[in-house]
Enzyme design. Structure first.
Site, short mmCIF file in Angstrom:
data_model
loop_
_atom_site.label_atom_id
_atom_site.label_comp_id
_atom_site.label_asym_id
_atom_site.label_seq_id
_atom_site.Cartn_x
_atom_site.Cartn_y
_atom_site.Cartn_z
N ASP A 121 0.86 -1.18 0.00
CA ASP A 121 0.00 0.00 0.00
C ASP A 121 0.90 1.23 0.00
O ASP A 121 1.26 1.75 1.04
CB ASP A 121 -0.91 -0.02 1.23
CG ASP A 121 -1.91 1.12 1.23
OD1 ASP A 121 -2.63 1.26 0.23
OD2 ASP A 121 -1.97 1.86 2.23
N ILE A 122 1.28 1.68 -1.19
CA ILE A 122 2.25 2.77 -1.33
C ILE A 122 1.53 4.12 -1.47
O ILE A 122 1.73 5.03 -0.68
CB ILE A 122 3.18 2.52 -2.54
CG1 ILE A 122 3.80 1.11 -2.45
CG2 ILE A 122 4.25 3.59 -2.60
CD1 ILE A 122 4.68 0.86 -1.25
N GLU A 123 0.72 4.27 -2.52
CA GLU A 123 -0.16 5.43 -2.73
C GLU A 123 0.59 6.77 -2.81
O GLU A 123 0.01 7.81 -2.52
CB GLU A 123 -1.25 5.50 -1.65
CG GLU A 123 -2.16 4.29 -1.61
CD GLU A 123 -3.36 4.47 -0.71
OE1 GLU A 123 -3.94 5.57 -0.72
OE2 GLU A 123 -3.73 3.52 0.00
N GLN A 124 1.85 6.76 -3.18
CA GLN A 124 2.60 8.01 -3.27
C GLN A 124 2.67 8.50 -4.71
O GLN A 124 2.60 7.72 -5.65
CB GLN A 124 4.01 7.79 -2.70
CG GLN A 124 4.01 7.41 -1.22
CD GLN A 124 5.38 7.00 -0.72
OE1 GLN A 124 6.36 7.71 -0.92
NE2 GLN A 124 5.45 5.85 -0.06
N ARG A 173 -0.34 9.46 -9.36
CA ARG A 173 0.25 8.13 -9.22
C ARG A 173 0.40 7.52 -10.61
O ARG A 173 -0.43 6.75 -11.08
CB ARG A 173 -0.62 7.24 -8.32
CG ARG A 173 -0.49 7.58 -6.84
CD ARG A 173 -1.36 6.67 -6.00
NE ARG A 173 -2.68 7.27 -5.77
CZ ARG A 173 -3.68 6.67 -5.15
NH1 ARG A 173 -3.52 5.43 -4.70
NH2 ARG A 173 -4.82 7.26 -4.97
#
Length: 371
Positions: A122-125, A171
């Protein structure tokens, strides 16, 4: 009952052979889950003991986003469900080969000592296309998958992606390469108003047509539908209206996000259980938007300010679940499993059961819309 799988502690061997203490009553419950289900039902758990009230006849994977709970691990395994780690790492570490390798080693070792079945990345950057972070993130997914599959046979590696692959929230990932590298893409089909480029008004968290069109985009990138899990929201957004027109349009304050002039950050997230207590006492009752195919309601707060609340309920979720079945997606899941009312109140019990039941595809639902 709940402690039948969590009574004794016995010494067991982790998949890599290192000594670890199995916290379950039966040692086999500490073995990795390898059974594949026809429909993946992916549940994010954020801690506490609400998991005891989940519909375990449907759950296939639990992602532990709260404090590690050995009792939950044992129980999930007793039901044939995987229990996976949360994987979140700064991009500054991802671009460094040595730091990336160390992070992966740390996570797989943690998974083994806790008898877990994989990891949810779960990165979401924000990532710019063709940047060092772009290629490093793709490498992270492939390397994580390779190590987990080697060290924990049958393990599952999933990666969380935005509701659309069109550089949502900046993203700009290599979605095709990432999908090819891991086992599942969990598509977060919610927060779809995170970047509002048009009129700054309250809208559905996950409008039906917009949600489904994004899956066509993913599949159009040659991503196998069997790698796509549709995420649905078990929460909504409460917006304070600057004005509410006779047609029911709620104008909201402008809160910019990642380049967009307006966003759902103007509102506040509300759990499903909270909205169900409020909707029947609201000034409008439950309303239904025929274009977005989503429910909403209006209410006045104690200061007399008008609010509009958009959410998903069994009707809107069942329509999306039907698409999952019709298009042969890998499955469905929600953020998050803890947001329902699991009390003994009869009304709440039915509301929660209806939300769980809505996850199972009924392909007749989508045919009604298509016609």
């Amino acid at each position: 009952m709940w402690f039948s799988v969590f009574v004794a502690a016995v010494v067991s061997l982790s998949p890599a052979g290192s000594a670890a203490v199995c916290p379950c009553a039966r040692e086999e419950l500490c073995q990795p889950v390898q059974h594949e289900h026809e429909l993946e039902v992916f549940v994010f758990d954020v801690g506490g003991k609400k998991w005891k009230s989940y519909d375990w006849s449907k759950v296939t994977t639990v992602a532990a986003f709260g404090t590690y709970d050995a009792e939950l691990m044992c129980y999930a395994h007793s039901k044939g469900a995987r229990f996976v780690l949360k994987g979140d790492v700064p991009l500054s570490d991802v671009v460094d080969d040595a730091k990336r390798a160390a992070w992966i080693k740390e996570k797989v070792n943690l998974a083994k000592t806790q008898f877990m079945d994989g990891i949810n990345l779960d990165i979401e950057q924000a990532v710019e296309q063709s940047s060092p972070e772009y290629y490093a993130l793709t490498a992270l997914v492939k390397e994580t998958t390779d190590v987990f599959h080697k060290e924990i046979p049958g393990s599952q590696v999933s990666f969380d992606v935005a509701w659309s692959p069109k550089c949502i929230d900046k993203r700009c990932y290599d979605y095709t390469a990432i999908a090819n590298s891991c086992d599942l893409l969990f598509v977060m089909s919610y927060d779809e108003q995170s970047q509002i480029w048009g009129d700054c008004i309250a809208m559905a968290n996950a409008p039906f047509s917009q949600t489904l069109a994004a899956y066509d985009q993913y599949v159009g990138m040659k991503i196998d539908p069997k790698k796509l899990v549709m995420g649905v929201p078990w929460y909504g957004y409460d917006y304070t209206c600057l004005s509410l027109s006779q047609e029911g349009i709620c104008t909201i304050p402008k809160v910019p996000f990642r380049g967009a002039p307006c966003s759902d950050a103007s509102g506040k997230q509300k759990p499903y259980r909270t909205m169900m207590k409020q909707v029947n006492t609201s000034i409008s009752g439950r309303l239904w938007d025929e274009i977005q195919l989503a429910p909403y309601y209006n209410y006045k707060d104690k200061d007399g300010k008008l609010h509009q609340v958009w959410y998903d309920d069994p009707e809107s979720i069942a329509l999306k679940a039907a698409y999952v079945g019709q298009q042969g997606l890998r499955g469905i899941g929600m953020w998050n499993g803890n947001l329902l009312d699991y009390s003994d109140d009869p009304v709440a019990k039915k509301q929660s059961a209806d939300m769980w039941n809505a996850l199972i595809p009924n392909q007749q639902k989508i045919s009604v819309i298509a016609s």
